[in-house]
Write an enzyme that holds these catalytic residues in place. Structure first.
Site, PDB file in Angstrom:
ATOM      1  N   GLY A 116       0.814  -1.211   0.000  1.00 17.30           N
ATOM      2  CA  GLY A 116       0.000   0.000   0.000  1.00 17.30           C
ATOM      3  C   GLY A 116       0.843   1.254   0.000  1.00 17.30           C
ATOM      4  N   ALA A 117       1.929   1.254  -0.789  1.00 14.96           N
ATOM      5  CA  ALA A 117       2.919   2.339  -0.711  1.00 14.96           C
ATOM      6  C   ALA A 117       2.631   3.506  -1.644  1.00 14.96           C
ATOM      7  CB  ALA A 117       4.312   1.778  -1.022  1.00 14.96           C
ATOM      8  N   GLY A 120      -0.843   7.821   1.251  1.00  9.85           N
ATOM      9  CA  GLY A 120      -1.034   7.865   2.692  1.00  9.85           C
ATOM     10  C   GLY A 120       0.122   7.359   3.519  1.00  9.85           C
ATOM     11  N   GLY A 122       1.562   4.403   3.901  1.00 12.98           N
ATOM     12  CA  GLY A 122       2.583   3.603   3.240  1.00 12.98           C
ATOM     13  C   GLY A 122       3.537   4.432   2.409  1.00 12.98           C
ATOM     14  N   SER A 249      -4.569  -0.807  14.778  1.00  8.50           N
ATOM     15  CA  SER A 249      -5.485   0.329  14.878  1.00  8.50           C
ATOM     16  C   SER A 249      -6.104   0.377  16.264  1.00  8.50           C
ATOM     17  CB  SER A 249      -6.594   0.209  13.829  1.00  8.50           C
ATOM     18  OG  SER A 249      -7.581   1.211  14.023  1.00  8.50           O
ATOM     19  N   TYR A 296     -13.973  -3.753   9.123  1.00  4.97           N
ATOM     20  CA  TYR A 296     -12.628  -3.182   9.187  1.00  4.97           C
ATOM     21  C   TYR A 296     -12.009  -3.411  10.568  1.00  4.97           C
ATOM     22  CZ  TYR A 296      -8.950   0.332   9.563  1.00  4.97           C
ATOM     23  OH  TYR A 296      -7.751   0.975   9.803  1.00  4.97           O
TER      24      TYR A 296
END
Length: 457
Positions: A116-117, A120, A122, A249, A296
C-alpha cells in the site's frame, strides 16, 4: 485508521476559564461526537445519504483512482481503496514479468517491502526509509503506473526503489508477487516487511468480495497479508535483524477511546464465519450480517492477533522481530472523502485542538518507518504507540493543544492491547482458520511447516 471524535466527550472542562466556555466546549464535543457516529453508520441506515445498489456502485461511481490526470496532492492522498470493483481484481494479463538482477541495484542496502505504498501512510513510510539512504524499497501496490507517477513527483531517488504488482484481494497475486520478489532480489534475503495496505468500506450496505470469495475488508487487510508473511518467513529468517510490522489500529482495541466507545466495537464472536472458511455468502468473521465499519475493525483485531502468533511460533527460531503499531489519527486521509465538506474541514481541526489525536500523514509515515528502522524497536511482540496511544483524551498544555491522545509529538512507547486482542486461545483459532482459508500448505510454510505441529490447539 479511523479517527473517533467521541474522545472529546471526556474533555477536562476544569481547564476552561469560564462557565460559558465550558458549556461551549461540551456542545461542540457532543456535536462532533454525533458526527463521528454518523461517519461510521452504514449508508443504509443514514437516510440523508441515498444508497445505490451494489451494481450501481461498481459501475457508476467515479473514483479518483481511475482519472488520467491528477495533481501530486490528489495522488498522495488516495488510499489503496477498492471503490470501483471489476468482477475480478486480478486477471492472468495482470501478472508481471519478473524483474531480474535486483541484487545489483540493492547493493549493500537493506531490502524492505511496503504494501500500500502509493498513498497515505505507506507512501510516507517509504519516503522516510528512502531518506535514510540505508534501504532499497519494494513498493508493493495495486497500480504500478500510479506508484511510478507518485514516486517521480515525490523525487524518490532513482535506483533506490522498484514498484511491483500486489493485489491483496487475490491469493494468486500474493503468490505471484512473492515469486517475482524472489526472482528480483536473487540470493539477497528480505530484511523488512511492512504490511500497511488496507480496505475501509464503512458506508457499503452490502459486502464486496475478493477474487477468492472473501469479504473485502477481511480478505485484503488480514487474509492477504497473512499469506504474504507466511510465504516470506523462510527467506526473512536468513536476514540479520529482520522485522515484520503489521499496522494495527485503536479501533480494534476496546481499551481505547476510539475502539471502546465508538459503535460498533470490534468483536470476532466465536469465529463462526472464519471457521466456516469466510467465503461468500459468509459476510463477517463472527458469522453475522455485514457491517462495513465493524468488518474493518474485526480485520484489525486479526492483524494484531497474527503478530502475537507469529512471535509465539517463530520469533525464537527465526530471530525475526514481529510488531504492530498505531500511527495516530490521520484525520485528513481520503478515507473521509465521502463525508460532507464541513465534516472534512472541521474534523482535522477537532482532532488537533480538542481531542489531541491528530497526526499528519508525513509524521505518521515517519512513525511507521521508526518501527522498522530504530534500533530501540528491536523487541518482538510489541504494539508501538506515541503520545498516550489514544487510551485517554488530550490533556491541557501551555500551547493550547491537548496532549497524550496519540496525536502529534511525544515519544514512542510499548502500548497495551485489549484483552480481546491478547486472547491466546482465540488467536490460535484465528491462525488455524486463516491458514485453512488461504490454502497455506505445510510445504509453503517456514521449514516445511515442521514447527506448526508444536502449536496446533
Amino acid at each position: 485508521n479511523c479517527c473517533d471524535s467521541l474522545a472529546a466527550l471526556s474533555i477536562h472542562s476544569s481547564h476552561c476559564k469560564s462557565w460559558k466556555k465550558t458549556r461551549m466546549f461540551r456542545i461542540v464535543a457532543l456535536f462532533a461526537a454525533l458526527s463521528a457516529v454518523h461517519a461510521f453508520t452504514p449508508s443504509s441506515l443514514n437516510k440523508a445519504t441515498p444508497v445505490a445498489s451494489t451494481q450501481q456502485q461498481t459501475t457508476a461511481v467515479s473514483s479518483p483512482l481511475f482519472r488520467t490526470e491528477q495533481s501530486l496532492t490528489e495522488l498522495c492522498a488516495l488510499p489503496e481503496t477498492y471503490t470501483e470493483l471489476p468482477q475480478e481484481l486480478y486477471l492472468p494479463k495482470d501478472k508481471e514479468t519478473p524483474k531480474v538482477l535486483g541484487g545489483l541495484k540493492i547493493g549493500l542496502r537493506k531490502l524492505v517491502v511496503v504494501t500500500g505504498a502509493s498513498s497515505g501512510l505507506g507512501l510516507w513510510c517509504a519516503k522516510a526509509l528512502l531518506d535514510t539512504g540505508r534501504y532499497f524499497v519494494v513498493l508493493a501496490v495495486r497500480d504500478v503506473d500510479k506508484m511510478n507517477s507518485v514516486a517521480k513527483e515525490m523525487n524518490f531517488p532513482q535506483g533506490s526503489y522498484t514498484a511491483m504488482k500486489l493485489e491483496l484481494g487475490s491469493l494468486q497475486s500474493v503468490r505471484d508477487f512473492v515469486a517475482n520478489l524472489k526472482a528480483f532480489k536473487s540470493a539477497r534475503p528480505l530484511t523488512h516487511l511492512v504490511c500497511n495496505a488496507a480496505v475501509y468500506r464503512p458506508t457499503d450496505p452490502e459486502p464486496a468480495w475478493t477474487d477468492d470469495g472473501f469479504e473485502m475488508s477481511m480478505g485484503v487487510n488480514h487474509l492477504g497479508h497473512f499469506l504474504l508473511v507466511n510465504l516470506l518467513l523462510d527467506d526473512m529468517s536468513r536476514a540479520k535483524g529482520a522485522r515484520v510490522c503489521i499496522v494495527g489500529s485503536i479501533t480494534g482495541n476496546t481499551n481505547t477511546v476510539g475502539g471502546g466507545l465508538v459503535y460498533p466495537q470490534a468483536d470476532l464472536g466465536n469465529l463462526q464465519g472464519l471457521e466456516q472458511g469466510m467465503q461468500k455468502p459468509i459476510e463477517m468473521a463472527d458469522g453475522k450480517p455485514f457491517f462495513g465499519a465493524k468488518a474493518y475493525k474485526d480485520s484489525k483485531v486479526c492483524n494484531m492477533m497474527t503478530v502475537s502468533e507469529l512471535h509465539r511460533r517463530y520469533h525464537d527460531s527465526t530471530g525475526i522481530t514481529f510488531s504492530s503499531m498505531y500511527p495516530g489519527c490521520i484525520a485528513e486521509t481520503a478515507l473521509f472523502r465521502e463525508k460532507r465538506t464541513w465534516f472534512r474541514k472541521a474534523f482535522p481541526w477537532f482532532m488537533k485542538y480538542v481531542t489531541g489525536g491528530y497526526v499528519g500523514m508525513e509524521e505518521a509515515g515517519q512513525r511507521l518507518a521508526q518501527v522498522v528502522d530504530d534500533p530501540n524497536c528491536d523487541k518482538s511482540n510489541v504494539y508501538w504507540s506515541w503520545n498516550g496511544g489514544a487510551q485517554t483524551v488530550g490533556r491541557w498544555s501551555e500551547d493550547g493543544k491537548p496532549k497524550g491522545a496519540g496525536g502529534s509529538g511525544g515519544e514512542i512507547f510499548e502500548n497495551q492491547q485489549s484483552d480481546a486482542v491478547t486472547n491466546q486461545d482465540k488467536a490460535e483459532k484465528v491462525w488455524e482458520f486463516s491458514k485453512k482459508a488461504v490454502g497455506l500448505s505445510e510445504k509453503e510454510m517456514f521449514k516445511g511447516g515442521k514447527l506448526e505441529k508444536e502449536f496446533r490447539p
